[in-house]
Design a protein around this motif. Sequence first.
Motif, short mmCIF file in Angstrom:
data_model
loop_
_atom_site.label_atom_id
_atom_site.label_comp_id
_atom_site.label_asym_id
_atom_site.label_seq_id
_atom_site.Cartn_x
_atom_site.Cartn_y
_atom_site.Cartn_z
N LEU A 168 0.72 -1.05 -0.16
CA LEU A 168 0.02 0.42 0.11
C LEU A 168 0.76 1.54 -0.03
CD1 LEU A 168 -2.68 -1.40 2.59
CD2 LEU A 168 -2.57 -0.54 0.40
N ARG A 174 7.54 2.03 8.69
CA ARG A 174 6.47 2.34 9.01
C ARG A 174 5.59 0.87 8.56
NH1 ARG A 174 1.94 0.99 9.57
NH2 ARG A 174 -0.13 1.92 10.04
N VAL B 95 -5.74 -10.70 4.81
CA VAL B 95 -4.37 -10.16 6.52
C VAL B 95 -6.04 -9.10 7.30
CG1 VAL B 95 -2.90 -8.75 6.52
CG2 VAL B 95 -2.10 -10.35 5.17
N ARG B 96 -5.98 -9.08 8.30
CA ARG B 96 -6.72 -8.29 8.22
C ARG B 96 -5.84 -7.50 9.47
NH1 ARG B 96 -10.98 -12.11 10.01
NH2 ARG B 96 -10.79 -13.86 8.32
N PHE B 97 -6.16 -6.30 9.66
CA PHE B 97 -5.15 -4.97 10.56
C PHE B 97 -6.27 -5.26 11.96
CE2 PHE B 97 -3.60 -4.46 6.81
CZ PHE B 97 -2.06 -4.90 7.01
N LEU B 107 -6.97 2.66 6.20
CA LEU B 107 -5.32 2.19 6.23
C LEU B 107 -4.57 2.49 5.34
CD1 LEU B 107 -3.86 0.89 8.83
CD2 LEU B 107 -3.81 -0.77 7.14
N PRO B 108 -4.92 2.42 3.89
CA PRO B 108 -4.62 2.60 2.92
C PRO B 108 -4.09 4.66 3.42
CG PRO B 108 -5.83 0.78 2.73
CD PRO B 108 -6.39 2.05 3.55
N THR B 110 -3.44 6.54 5.37
CA THR B 110 -2.80 6.68 6.72
C THR B 110 -1.38 6.75 6.36
OG1 THR B 110 -4.17 5.27 8.40
CG2 THR B 110 -4.30 7.13 7.74
N ILE B 111 -0.34 5.29 5.60
CA ILE B 111 0.32 4.78 6.10
C ILE B 111 1.22 5.53 5.48
CG2 ILE B 111 -0.58 2.67 6.57
CD1 ILE B 111 -0.25 1.93 4.32
N SER B 112 0.92 6.74 4.08
CA SER B 112 1.88 7.04 2.97
C SER B 112 2.78 8.49 3.89
CB SER B 112 1.74 6.94 2.02
OG SER B 112 2.89 8.20 1.16
N LYS B 113 3.76 9.18 3.98
CA LYS B 113 4.81 9.94 4.85
C LYS B 113 4.14 10.65 3.31
CE LYS B 113 8.33 8.31 8.00
NZ LYS B 113 9.11 7.80 6.90
N ASN B 156 -9.80 -7.43 1.37
CA ASN B 156 -9.18 -6.76 1.33
C ASN B 156 -8.63 -6.33 -0.10
OD1 ASN B 156 -6.31 -8.69 2.50
ND2 ASN B 156 -7.71 -9.21 3.87
N ARG B 159 -9.63 -2.92 0.55
CA ARG B 159 -8.40 -2.44 0.98
C ARG B 159 -7.83 -1.97 -0.27
NH1 ARG B 159 -6.20 -4.89 5.52
NH2 ARG B 159 -5.64 -6.78 3.31
N SER B 160 -7.89 -3.43 -1.38
CA SER B 160 -6.83 -3.11 -2.03
C SER B 160 -6.50 -2.40 -3.34
CB SER B 160 -6.45 -3.83 -2.86
OG SER B 160 -7.67 -4.77 -3.85
N LEU B 163 -6.48 2.83 -3.05
CA LEU B 163 -5.80 4.14 -4.05
C LEU B 163 -6.22 4.59 -5.05
CD1 LEU B 163 -2.88 3.86 -1.75
CD2 LEU B 163 -4.63 5.17 -1.49
#
Lengths: 262, 238
Positions: A168, A174, B95-97, B107-108, B110-113, B156, B159-160, B163
């Motif tokens: 992702l 991270r 996969v589950r978080f 999640l997708p 919030t994870i990229s800077k 999944n 989520r994929s 973006l």
Amino acid sequence: MDDGLINVEWLNVIIALGLVAVAIGLSYFQGFGIEKDLIVGVIRSVLQLAILGWLLVYVFNIQSIWLTVLILVAMGLIASFTAKGRMKRPYPGAIPVLWISITAGSFFSLAYITILSFSDPVALTPRYLIPLGGMAIGNVLNGITLASERFHRELKSQKDMIEVLLSLGADAYRAAAEPMRHAFTAALIPTINALMVIGLIQIPGVMVGLVMSNQDPQVAARYQLMIMFMLVGAKVISVTLGLRLSLKKYFTPEHQLRSELL
Amino acid sequence: MDVLFEFRSVSFSAPSRDKGGNSTRIIEDASFQIERGKFTVISGPSGAGKSTLLRLFNRLADPTSGDILLDGKNICEYPVMDLRRRMGWVPQVPVRFNGTVEDNLRLPFTISKAHKYSGAEIKSAIDELKGLKLLNDELYTRKADDLSVGEAQRLNLLRSIALKPGILLLDEPTSALDPETSDVLLTQIDRIQKERELTTIMVSHRPDEVKRVGEQVIRIKNGIVRTDGEIAGDLPNG
Ligand SMILES: Nc1ncnc2c1ncn2[C@@H]1O[C@H](COP(=O)(O)OP(=O)(O)OP(=O)(O)O)[C@@H](O)[C@H]1O
Ligand SMILES: [Mg+2]
């Protein structure tokens, strides 16, 4: 000696050994089977501490700060080999990572405590530096062992999650944040627990030593606190550094998890 | 033919776990092209190297030798994180978080800077995902851990594509589903693919799926890749 400390000869030690004899006897008659380990343990402890006592006589006479630092560096090196030995699957290049982390954390905290906190030239003599440094290194060794082991275990069990995060667009840092957090906590919990209960159940070691040699218990308490804080600082720095550096080993520069290392 | 991906003599060996051990050759000298906007199916028996091949597309692993081109440019020349964000990847095992299904979909974002999203942007993106009706509405507030495997596979998938990638990499997305549900999901994937004009690359070992959605088929067996435009492949065990 006028410090009130009772002088102990080897005869006194041998009498104390009677308790271990009782333990060995009990283990034997109960069939617990730990006699052999006990005997080996006793022999090792006698040898190691006798040698240490003998060595320290010489070490404390060292005038050179550089030689003292060299001894500490060597202790750090031994600690990093020990830490690697304790890892189930050490990653390649573990020794430099461990050594840098262990040394950085313990040396920084030791320097901070002796130079800034004690703020007395006496603190820069081997009589202070070696025991304090040894405590810092030993403590950091435990911390980094716990952290490394836990980090590896978490990376392995969270492999799938990590790869989804990478897919992702997360960077390695991270993607491995959760394993790192677990590893960090695992390493620090014993220290935090120690801070919580210190003095409630038993008097900590350094304080015992000082009080028995007739020092003011309040001074002894302050000594103990400074040492505890040094250990906290050393551990946090070393563990953080160790995790950050080992992260670079578990991932490629292109943010790929090197699962063959797990 | 509008080529999106091109594999040129790509081989992949898994590095050894032990120091000095031998690496295992998994993909052997694969050369093929993937057409933009098409539904490509990678098919082959278990252990053939399908999942391994799929991971090369978004650089979860790199070939040991050979080149992969995207739009005529080696994929190594794109910044790897941007490259991955252009592709949605659904792993073979869902996969589950921690947290709810909705947390998983957030999640997708919030994870990229490098890429930041406002709360409103995230909310509208998630609403759009919900609009695809892949999961029942009441599931979104449920803990992701409580989902059935089939539901987790659909999570999944959602989520994929959160973006809005142009490329979809699916590793047996229907493996845990009964024939009926898997049929429904396949229809949905096919619909999303057509609507969003996604280049979709899906691993499947089921001939019926291959036949139904595959516009292009890549067959792989023991690491040897064969392509054939025809759906009725020439490898009997396809
Ligand atoms: N890291 C690894 N080290 C050694 N061998 C590996 C590694 N990863 C995969 N393999 C082997 O490579 C082969 C291909 O694996 P892969 O997961 O790509 O198969 P697959 O076609 O996806 O199979 P399935 O349909 O069962 O998912 C298998 O034989 C597997 O055992
Ligand atoms: Mg597979």
